[in-house]
Scaffold this motif. Structure first.
Motif, mmCIF file in Angstrom:
data_model
loop_
_atom_site.group_PDB
_atom_site.id
_atom_site.type_symbol
_atom_site.label_atom_id
_atom_site.label_comp_id
_atom_site.label_asym_id
_atom_site.label_seq_id
_atom_site.Cartn_x
_atom_site.Cartn_y
_atom_site.Cartn_z
ATOM 1 N N LYS A 180 0.825 -1.204 0.000
ATOM 2 C CA LYS A 180 0.000 0.000 0.000
ATOM 3 C C LYS A 180 0.860 1.256 0.000
ATOM 4 O O LYS A 180 0.490 2.268 -0.602
ATOM 5 C CB LYS A 180 -0.923 -0.003 1.223
ATOM 6 C CG LYS A 180 -1.843 1.210 1.289
ATOM 7 C CD LYS A 180 -2.692 1.179 2.546
ATOM 8 C CE LYS A 180 -3.542 2.454 2.636
ATOM 9 N NZ LYS A 180 -4.317 2.505 3.878
ATOM 10 N N MET A 181 2.005 1.199 0.659
ATOM 11 C CA MET A 181 2.893 2.366 0.708
ATOM 12 C C MET A 181 3.396 2.724 -0.687
ATOM 13 O O MET A 181 3.493 3.904 -1.038
ATOM 14 C CB MET A 181 4.079 2.087 1.632
ATOM 15 C CG MET A 181 3.702 1.881 3.080
ATOM 16 S SD MET A 181 5.146 1.501 4.087
ATOM 17 C CE MET A 181 4.349 1.148 5.666
ATOM 18 N N ALA A 182 3.742 1.702 -1.475
ATOM 19 C CA ALA A 182 4.210 1.951 -2.836
ATOM 20 C C ALA A 182 3.096 2.543 -3.687
ATOM 21 O O ALA A 182 3.314 3.481 -4.467
ATOM 22 C CB ALA A 182 4.721 0.655 -3.459
ATOM 23 N N LYS A 183 1.897 2.027 -3.536
ATOM 24 C CA LYS A 183 0.758 2.523 -4.307
ATOM 25 C C LYS A 183 0.393 3.941 -3.888
ATOM 26 O O LYS A 183 0.068 4.783 -4.722
ATOM 27 C CB LYS A 183 -0.436 1.576 -4.110
ATOM 28 C CG LYS A 183 -1.620 1.889 -5.014
ATOM 29 C CD LYS A 183 -1.275 1.688 -6.471
ATOM 30 C CE LYS A 183 -2.471 2.024 -7.362
ATOM 31 N NZ LYS A 183 -2.116 1.954 -8.786
ATOM 32 N N GLU A 184 0.474 4.202 -2.595
ATOM 33 C CA GLU A 184 0.164 5.536 -2.069
ATOM 34 C C GLU A 184 1.112 6.578 -2.653
ATOM 35 O O GLU A 184 0.743 7.734 -2.868
ATOM 36 C CB GLU A 184 0.287 5.524 -0.545
ATOM 37 C CG GLU A 184 -0.263 6.757 0.146
ATOM 38 C CD GLU A 184 -1.766 6.724 0.310
ATOM 39 O OE1 GLU A 184 -2.399 7.762 0.053
ATOM 40 O OE2 GLU A 184 -2.306 5.673 0.676
ATOM 41 N N GLU A 210 3.948 8.956 5.642
ATOM 42 C CA GLU A 210 3.064 9.909 6.302
ATOM 43 C C GLU A 210 2.861 11.156 5.452
ATOM 44 O O GLU A 210 1.744 11.689 5.374
ATOM 45 C CB GLU A 210 3.620 10.287 7.671
ATOM 46 C CG GLU A 210 3.594 9.154 8.678
ATOM 47 C CD GLU A 210 4.056 9.604 10.049
ATOM 48 O OE1 GLU A 210 4.324 10.813 10.228
ATOM 49 O OE2 GLU A 210 4.174 8.747 10.951
ATOM 50 N N THR A 211 3.937 11.627 4.800
ATOM 51 C CA THR A 211 3.825 12.820 3.954
ATOM 52 C C THR A 211 2.870 12.576 2.798
ATOM 53 O O THR A 211 1.988 13.403 2.507
ATOM 54 C CB THR A 211 5.207 13.224 3.411
ATOM 55 O OG1 THR A 211 6.068 13.520 4.507
ATOM 56 C CG2 THR A 211 5.097 14.448 2.503
ATOM 57 N N TYR A 212 3.020 11.436 2.128
ATOM 58 C CA TYR A 212 2.153 11.135 0.995
ATOM 59 C C TYR A 212 0.712 10.907 1.441
ATOM 60 O O TYR A 212 -0.236 11.286 0.736
ATOM 61 C CB TYR A 212 2.673 9.907 0.235
ATOM 62 C CG TYR A 212 3.668 10.263 -0.850
ATOM 63 C CD1 TYR A 212 3.256 10.574 -2.142
ATOM 64 C CD2 TYR A 212 5.035 10.300 -0.572
ATOM 65 C CE1 TYR A 212 4.157 10.904 -3.130
ATOM 66 C CE2 TYR A 212 5.958 10.636 -1.566
ATOM 67 C CZ TYR A 212 5.509 10.932 -2.837
ATOM 68 O OH TYR A 212 6.413 11.266 -3.814
ATOM 69 N N GLU A 213 0.521 10.283 2.592
ATOM 70 C CA GLU A 213 -0.838 10.093 3.094
ATOM 71 C C GLU A 213 -1.514 11.437 3.327
ATOM 72 O O GLU A 213 -2.691 11.626 3.000
ATOM 73 C CB GLU A 213 -0.810 9.279 4.384
ATOM 74 C CG GLU A 213 -0.612 7.786 4.178
ATOM 75 C CD GLU A 213 -0.720 7.004 5.475
ATOM 76 O OE1 GLU A 213 -0.752 7.658 6.544
ATOM 77 O OE2 GLU A 213 -0.776 5.767 5.417
ATOM 78 N N TYR A 214 -0.760 12.377 3.900
ATOM 79 C CA TYR A 214 -1.315 13.709 4.161
ATOM 80 C C TYR A 214 -1.624 14.439 2.853
ATOM 81 O O TYR A 214 -2.717 14.999 2.678
ATOM 82 C CB TYR A 214 -0.333 14.520 4.997
ATOM 83 C CG TYR A 214 -0.700 15.985 5.129
ATOM 84 C CD1 TYR A 214 -1.786 16.382 5.902
ATOM 85 C CD2 TYR A 214 0.024 16.961 4.442
ATOM 86 C CE1 TYR A 214 -2.140 17.719 6.005
ATOM 87 C CE2 TYR A 214 -0.319 18.298 4.539
ATOM 88 C CZ TYR A 214 -1.400 18.670 5.319
ATOM 89 O OH TYR A 214 -1.750 19.998 5.410
ATOM 90 N N LEU A 215 -0.681 14.424 1.907
ATOM 91 C CA LEU A 215 -0.893 15.130 0.635
ATOM 92 C C LEU A 215 -2.008 14.484 -0.180
ATOM 93 O O LEU A 215 -2.821 15.187 -0.795
ATOM 94 C CB LEU A 215 0.405 15.140 -0.174
ATOM 95 C CG LEU A 215 1.564 15.959 0.406
ATOM 96 C CD1 LEU A 215 2.814 15.793 -0.447
ATOM 97 C CD2 LEU A 215 1.189 17.439 0.498
ATOM 98 N N LYS A 277 -9.622 2.764 0.700
ATOM 99 C CA LYS A 277 -8.634 1.809 0.217
ATOM 100 C C LYS A 277 -8.040 2.291 -1.104
ATOM 101 O O LYS A 277 -8.690 2.945 -1.906
ATOM 102 C CB LYS A 277 -9.269 0.430 0.030
ATOM 103 C CG LYS A 277 -9.617 -0.245 1.342
ATOM 104 C CD LYS A 277 -9.984 -1.685 1.118
ATOM 105 C CE LYS A 277 -10.221 -2.392 2.454
ATOM 106 N NZ LYS A 277 -10.551 -3.809 2.260
ATOM 107 N N VAL A 278 -6.800 1.976 -1.325
ATOM 108 C CA VAL A 278 -6.126 2.334 -2.559
ATOM 109 C C VAL A 278 -6.716 1.520 -3.700
ATOM 110 O O VAL A 278 -6.926 0.318 -3.587
ATOM 111 C CB VAL A 278 -4.614 2.041 -2.435
ATOM 112 C CG1 VAL A 278 -3.910 2.360 -3.727
ATOM 113 C CG2 VAL A 278 -4.026 2.827 -1.289
ATOM 114 N N LYS A 279 -6.996 2.185 -4.812
ATOM 115 C CA LYS A 279 -7.576 1.487 -5.952
ATOM 116 C C LYS A 279 -6.493 0.706 -6.693
ATOM 117 O O LYS A 279 -5.419 1.208 -6.969
ATOM 118 C CB LYS A 279 -8.222 2.502 -6.905
ATOM 119 C CG LYS A 279 -9.382 3.270 -6.272
ATOM 120 C CD LYS A 279 -9.934 4.291 -7.246
ATOM 121 C CE LYS A 279 -11.082 5.079 -6.606
ATOM 122 N NZ LYS A 279 -11.606 6.120 -7.515
#
Length: 301
Positions: A180-184, A210-215, A277-279
């Motif tokens: 999921k981190m790579a997809k995020e 965390e940065t990508y989740e926030y953005l 969820k990430v598509k």
């Protein structure tokens, strides 16, 4: 609060707390301490400081002494002996025909034990090997089977970034890493692109999570419908997460479409929920499943 120092025994190894025992100990010093393995020679990476009691594992053992020149000589001699021990163990492994790969050999400071680290595809019956090694070294022998991540941490190497591997240079413990981190982070799910030297997911995927989740929480998803500040409605074509820009397919005239780029703050849309969820499409799903099998457990949910 408890006054402690932080000590490492291996390069980029776990940091253990000890009581400085009223000694003036600074970062970079070498100390002699007692551990579960016996008397050990350690490198101080955290000078005297106070930490919360909950972070200290009781009982907190005190530093025996600052390392002396004699201790330095013993440690240097142990390092030389480890090379010979490694060579001898490899010869014994070949003699017994065991399917195992020797990674490292390590003497405890007091020479009460020799530890050998190895990797293998399955369980290995090394009882005869231990007896053989004990007859050679005349001390306690311990063989430890480690995983591919630990193997890479011990051996070291250069990552695809061109720098020394994080796990070998500074990473004390492995953090959980998921697809999921790579997809995020909108990275390619090609295993060769997001796998490290060890063949597992790169630990650095965790660094910017965390940065990508926030953005991403401030951005619409591809395919979402938005309303622009100039009154147009359209479908999101693509997003630039770091620049916070969105390309939107808008209807200029009745039958004419155009792709325009807008800053995200000029768009109105339903914000993404944190738990969305990430598509993942069908092709990506197959690649994910292959990677998940390699990681050993599913992390899609």
């Amino acid at each position: 609060m408890t006054k402690v120092i932080g000590v490492r025994f291996r390069n980029a190894g776990k940091i253990y707390y000890f009581d400085p025992a009223n000694m003036n100990i600074s970062t970079g010093d070498h100390v002699i301490v007692e551990t579960a393995r016996g008397i050990e020679y350690g490198f101080v990476v955290l000078g005297s400081r106070e930490v919360e009691d909950s972070k200290v594992v009781s009982p907190l053992k005190a530093v025996i002494r600052m390392a002396t020149p004699e201790d330095e000589a013993i440690e240097a001699n142990n390092k030389k002996k480890e090379k010979d021990a490694f060579r001898i163990c490899q010869e014994k492994i070949a003699k017994h025909g065991l399917q195992m790969k020797l990674i490292d050999a390590e003497y405890t400071f007091d020479n009460n034990k020799v530890l050998f680290y190895f990797t293998a595809d399955g369980r290995v019956d090394f009882r005869e090997l231990v007896k053989d090694l004990a007859s050679v070294f005349k001390t306690r022998i311990e063989l430890r089977q480690v995983g591919v991540r630990d193997e890479t941490k011990i051996m070291g190497g250069i990552g695809i970034c061109g720098r020394t591997l994080c796990c070998h240079s500074y990473l004390s413990e492995f953090a959980p890493v998921s697809i999921k981190m790579a997809k995020e982070q909108n990275l390619s799910l090609n295993p060769s692109k997001i796998s490290g030297v060890c063949g597992r997911l790169m630990c650095c995927l965790k660094n910017e999570e965390e940065t990508y989740e926030y953005l991403n929480s401030k951005m619409p998803g591809t395919g979402d419908y938005v309303t622009t500040n100039d009154g147009l409605k359209g479908e999101v074509h693509s997003v630039n997460v770091l620049r916070q820009l969105v390309k939107v397919v808008v209807m200029v005239n009745k039958d004419e479409k155009e792709i325009r780029e807008y800053p995200v703050d000029q768009l109105k849309f339903r914000p993404r929920r944190k738990k969305d969820k990430v598509k993942v499409n069908d092709r990506e799903l197959k690649e994910l499943e292959a990677l998940e099998k390699k990681e050993g457990k599913s992390k899609l949910s």
